[in-house]
Design an enzyme around this catalytic site. Structure first.
Site, mmCIF file in Angstrom:
data_model
loop_
_atom_site.group_PDB
_atom_site.id
_atom_site.type_symbol
_atom_site.label_atom_id
_atom_site.label_comp_id
_atom_site.label_asym_id
_atom_site.label_seq_id
_atom_site.Cartn_x
_atom_site.Cartn_y
_atom_site.Cartn_z
ATOM 1 N N ASP A 17 4.254 1.216 1.962
ATOM 2 C CA ASP A 17 5.053 0.006 1.745
ATOM 3 C C ASP A 17 5.231 -0.714 3.073
ATOM 4 O O ASP A 17 5.867 -0.189 3.999
ATOM 5 C CB ASP A 17 6.411 0.400 1.150
ATOM 6 C CG ASP A 17 7.247 -0.811 0.753
ATOM 7 O OD1 ASP A 17 6.792 -1.948 0.944
ATOM 8 O OD2 ASP A 17 8.373 -0.605 0.252
ATOM 9 N N ASP A 33 2.274 -5.989 -1.088
ATOM 10 C CA ASP A 33 2.614 -5.246 0.133
ATOM 11 C C ASP A 33 2.787 -3.740 -0.082
ATOM 12 O O ASP A 33 3.257 -3.033 0.806
ATOM 13 C CB ASP A 33 3.888 -5.809 0.757
ATOM 14 C CG ASP A 33 5.057 -5.838 -0.213
ATOM 15 O OD1 ASP A 33 4.839 -5.577 -1.414
ATOM 16 O OD2 ASP A 33 6.189 -6.138 0.219
ATOM 17 N N GLU A 34 2.400 -3.236 -1.249
ATOM 18 C CA GLU A 34 2.525 -1.807 -1.529
ATOM 19 C C GLU A 34 1.238 -1.296 -2.169
ATOM 20 O O GLU A 34 0.596 -2.006 -2.937
ATOM 21 C CB GLU A 34 3.690 -1.527 -2.485
ATOM 22 C CG GLU A 34 5.041 -2.013 -2.028
ATOM 23 C CD GLU A 34 6.114 -1.718 -3.060
ATOM 24 O OE1 GLU A 34 6.139 -0.589 -3.583
ATOM 25 O OE2 GLU A 34 6.914 -2.626 -3.359
#
Length: 405
Positions: free
Chosen positions: A9, A105-106
């Protein structure tokens, strides 16, 4: 053999990318937001100094400025975020071919069969990944390491920023069970409030519930959450190149009390449509139609379906069509025990866009605006849970017994 899964993350992703061009703002409270000239725009991301003032993602600009009058506001650059996301996932691809993005974003990485190539120590690999991302891209990363996807994500959230957390067979009950039930994947605000009505406030208390009780209360999602809380998640990490195309996407609610009014039915339909639309967008799919099923207290089901004029994955379209079908199946004050909304006749994003583009320019522009709005909602929910923000029609007003998402 246990799987070895990482959940990576990127910390404060939008803000961190912006600060690469504004290093002088690193120690100054800074946020990325919608239109800075609008007091009603929302905060999309913030840096660590802004967090210390209590600035929160999804709150309005005026609320954030009230907490932190000196807050610096930066406009978003979505093309830049996509570029960095692509570069980060390119680095992940060098460690395993099983990389599943979860938002921009993960990502989950299954390194079960490649870990031996990098020393055999999962925590050390996570630390090496964090150092590499910082050195090559200037961003920081929090990584969860575990034997399933759900616990790996809990691990990446457990300690931030720039940290590695291992949730193992030996320590998972000690680390996971005391956490608030809302920290568990897919427990949004509505589900959390419903569970709290039955005294379930921690993941451990959820794990101690009877599976049958949760299924009666919450339907299929209740069984899924039971398995998550007890470490039984077996969902595989799906690489970007081999995502299975679903034939339908649906969700249902069995309500704690029977619904008897049109407003109650609309709120239930809206929450279900919100959930289904979010899942469609996450899968890159559009619905060609929708089906609604109404169940009465005697467990009699009635269903009806309708085709859309053009494929869609918008909350508004699903809500209006589903509500129209519900009113054909039900008349007040007949009691309703459960509702189901299912998106049918699914098509991939590329094929759907060809049909949507046939609309006139005015309609197409409205749809694009709605697409951007709901995409922003998806990002906020991906970071802060499904209860962080709600579409207007799906936000119940002054209701104690809130249906599940």
């Amino acid at each position: 053999m246990d799987r070895v899964i990482l959940h990576c993350d990127l910390n404060c992703f939008y803000a961190s990318v912006e600060l690469l061009s504004h290093p002088d703002l690193r120690e100054i409270p800074t946020a990325v937001c919608g239109d800075p000239s609008s007091r009603h725009g929302i905060i999309l991301a913030k840096n660590e100094p802004a967090k210390k003032y209590g600035v929160q993602t999804a709150e309005t600009i005026w609320q954030a400025k009230k907490k932190c009058p000196g807050l610096v506001l930066l406009p978003p650059h979505h093309n830049l975020y996509r570029e960095y996301s692509h570069r980060v996932n390119g680095i992940y691809d060098q460690y395993t071919d099983l990389v599943e993005p979860f938002g921009i974003d993960e990502s989950w990485l299954d390194v079960t069969h490649t870990l031996h190539l990098f020393g055999g120590d999962a925590a050390a690999l996570a630390d090496a990944l964090r150092k590499r991302i910082t050195k090559e891209l200037g961003l920081t990363l929090s990584v969860g390491v575990s034997f399933n996807k759900v616990f790996a994500k809990l691990g990446s959230d457990y300690k931030k920023p720039d940290a590695t957390t291992v949730i193992s067979r030996e320590n998972w009950q000690h680390l996971v069970w005391p956490l608030p039930v809302g920290d568990l994947l897919y427990v949004g605000g509505a589900a959390r409030r419903l569970l709290c009505q039955y005294g379930v406030e921690t993941i451990g208390q959820l794990a101690a519930c009877r599976r049958e009780m949760l299924e009666t209360l919450m339907g299929k999602i209740g069984v899924q959450l039971y398995e998550y809380a007890n470490g039984l998640d077996s969902d595989p990490v799906r690489p970007r190149t081999s995502v299975e195309t679903a034939k339908s996407v649906g969700n249902s609610i069995t309500f704690p009390q029977n619904l008897t009014t049109r407003e109650e039915i609309r709120q239930g339909i809206a929450v279900l449509a919100d959930s289904v639309a979010s899942r469609l967008r996450r899968l890159g799919l559009y619905a060609g139609g929708v089906q609604v099923t109404v169940r009465d207290p005697a467990f009699h089901d009635r269903s009806r379906q309708r085709q859309f004029d053009a494929p869609t994955h918008l909350i508004r379209d699903l809500t209006e069509a589903a509500m129209g079908l519900a009113t054909e199946l039900w008349q007040p004050p007949a009691p309703v025990r459960a509702l189901t909304v299912t998106a049918i006749h699914l098509s991939p994003e590329d094929a759907a866009y060809e049909q949507v583009d046939l609309f006139n320019a005015g309609t197409a522009l409205k749809r694009k605006k709605q697409e951007k709005l709901e995409a922003a909602m998806d990002h906020i929910r991906g970071k802060f849970g499904t209860g962080a923000i709600a579409f207007g029609a799906s936000q119940p007003e002054k209701r104690e017994e809130d249906p599940l998402p």
